[in-house]
Design a protein around this motif. Structure first.
Motif, PDB file in Angstrom:
ATOM      1  N   LYS A  55      71.481  88.370  94.693  1.00 33.91           N
ATOM      2  CA  LYS A  55      70.995  87.577  93.566  1.00 33.91           C
ATOM      3  C   LYS A  55      71.632  86.198  93.536  1.00 33.91           C
ATOM      4  O   LYS A  55      71.034  85.227  93.059  1.00 33.91           O
ATOM      5  N   SER A 114      71.979  84.138  95.774  1.00 37.86           N
ATOM      6  CA  SER A 114      71.247  83.153  96.565  1.00 37.86           C
ATOM      7  C   SER A 114      69.875  82.833  95.958  1.00 37.86           C
ATOM      8  O   SER A 114      69.094  82.099  96.552  1.00 37.86           O
ATOM      9  N   TYR A 115      69.587  83.398  94.787  1.00 37.31           N
ATOM     10  CA  TYR A 115      68.331  83.130  94.098  1.00 37.31           C
ATOM     11  C   TYR A 115      68.582  82.322  92.839  1.00 37.31           C
ATOM     12  O   TYR A 115      69.691  82.322  92.279  1.00 37.31           O
ATOM     13  N   THR A 116      67.555  81.660  92.391  1.00 39.83           N
ATOM     14  CA  THR A 116      67.573  80.970  91.094  1.00 39.83           C
ATOM     15  C   THR A 116      66.623  81.707  90.167  1.00 39.83           C
ATOM     16  O   THR A 116      65.446  81.848  90.477  1.00 39.83           O
ATOM     17  N   ILE A 125      62.979  82.811  90.986  1.00 41.43           N
ATOM     18  CA  ILE A 125      62.332  83.915  90.278  1.00 41.43           C
ATOM     19  C   ILE A 125      62.092  83.466  88.846  1.00 41.43           C
ATOM     20  O   ILE A 125      63.029  83.088  88.148  1.00 41.43           O
ATOM     21  N   ILE A 130      64.123  90.955  93.594  1.00 38.01           N
ATOM     22  CA  ILE A 130      64.983  90.535  94.704  1.00 38.01           C
ATOM     23  C   ILE A 130      64.897  91.528  95.845  1.00 38.01           C
ATOM     24  O   ILE A 130      64.752  91.158  97.021  1.00 38.01           O
ATOM     25  N   ARG A 160      61.618  91.110  97.692  1.00 46.06           N
ATOM     26  CA  ARG A 160      61.565  89.954  98.594  1.00 46.06           C
ATOM     27  C   ARG A 160      62.465  90.150  99.812  1.00 46.06           C
ATOM     28  O   ARG A 160      62.071  89.806 100.938  1.00 46.06           O
ATOM     29  N   GLU A 161      63.646  90.705  99.588  1.00 49.75           N
ATOM     30  CA  GLU A 161      64.537  90.947 100.715  1.00 49.75           C
ATOM     31  C   GLU A 161      63.948  92.010 101.644  1.00 49.75           C
ATOM     32  O   GLU A 161      64.071  91.923 102.867  1.00 49.75           O
ATOM     33  N   GLU A 190      60.712  80.921  97.622  1.00 51.80           N
ATOM     34  CA  GLU A 190      61.032  82.341  97.575  1.00 51.80           C
ATOM     35  C   GLU A 190      62.398  82.604  96.969  1.00 51.80           C
ATOM     36  O   GLU A 190      62.786  83.750  96.768  1.00 51.80           O
ATOM     37  N   ARG A 191      63.151  81.541  96.686  1.00 52.56           N
ATOM     38  CA  ARG A 191      64.475  81.702  96.082  1.00 52.56           C
ATOM     39  C   ARG A 191      64.463  81.399  94.594  1.00 52.56           C
ATOM     40  O   ARG A 191      65.516  81.285  93.981  1.00 52.56           O
TER      41      ARG A 191
END
Length: 249
Positions: free
Chosen positions: A240, A242-244, A24, A63, A66-67, A21-22
């Motif tokens: 963002k 904390s996301y890849t 995108i 993002i 999902r959050e 989930e991290r």
């Protein structure tokens, strides 16, 4: 062994491994959809900067979606991804607290965004679209000679008080410059990016710079809107981090 294989296959189908989930992924097909939807008339494709802005907006929306799901804002709600993202966006905007800007800061922002308040130069003109250069020449001769037909009058449209700054994007810079060079109330044949036209300038009104004191309330309103949006984007960008975001070739 065959039965065991079927059991594992069924388990894999019914309980697939959870997606990261991290991560995108912005795929080639998604990027192409942004390009296809950028201009319905297919007059041009987006620049790299414009395409990146659309991608950034979509990533931000993903993002927020999902959050929002993680916070449970979608419980009992069957809405689509953008609806869930919008809910979290409202939550973020609701938490933004803006200080009262100083007079110096407001004046500085006004000068940086003066084009949004200045009255632009405007032009009014008549425009008759022609099929080609030959037809435009014939129609120009008919108009000058006072022989314009009912069809010609029906096809002529009046464009009133059009901001000069909008002429380039709409008709092309060459057309804009040629139109503005025409003497007022003089018919001429001009080519735009849409094709040939017979045109005549009817009126021109010079631009007028805005006076801070006269539009202060509007300046404050737009400053608050821009500042709230900027702070909301900062909050999204913190999420963002904390996301890849992976770009497929």
């Amino acid at each position: 062994m065959m039965i065991g294989g079927l059991v594992f296959a069924a388990d894999a189908a019914l309980h697939p491994p959870p997606k990261d989930e991290r991560v995108i992924t912005v795929g080639k097909a998604l990027r192409q959809s942004f390009i296809d939807n950028f201009d319905e008339d297919k007059a041009r494709t987006p620049s790299d900067v414009e395409l990146q802005k659309m991608i950034d907006s979509w990533v931000a929306s993903e993002i927020l979606y999902r959050e929002g799901k993680a916070l449970g804002v979608d419980r009992g709600d069957d809405m689509i991804r953008d609806r869930i993202a919008y809910k979290l966006q409202l939550l973020i905007f609701d938490q933004v607290r803006l200080p009262q800007p100083t007079e110096e800061r407001l004046r500085a922002w006004f000068e940086q965004n003066r084009a949004r308040f200045d009255e632009p130069e405007r032009v009014g003109f008549y425009l008759t679209p022609a099929t080609d250069a030959v037809e435009a020449t014939r129609w120009l001769e008919d108009i000058v000679g006072g022989r314009e037909s009912e069809e010609l009058r029906d096809r002529t449209r009046a464009i009133l008080a059009r901001p000069v700054t909008s002429l380039g994007p709409a008709f092309g810079e060459k057309f804009r410059d040629a139109l503005l060079a025409l003497p007022q109330e003089t018919w001429a044949k001009l080519e735009s990016k849409e094709g040939w036209h017979v045109v005549r300038i009817d009126s021109r009104h010079p631009g007028e710079p805005a006076i801070f004191e006269n539009v202060r309330d509007e300046i404050l309103r737009l400053w608050r809107t821009d500042e709230a949006r900027a702070r909301a984007w900062e909050a999204v960008n913190r999420l963002k981090a904390s996301y890849t975001v992976r770009m497929e070739p």
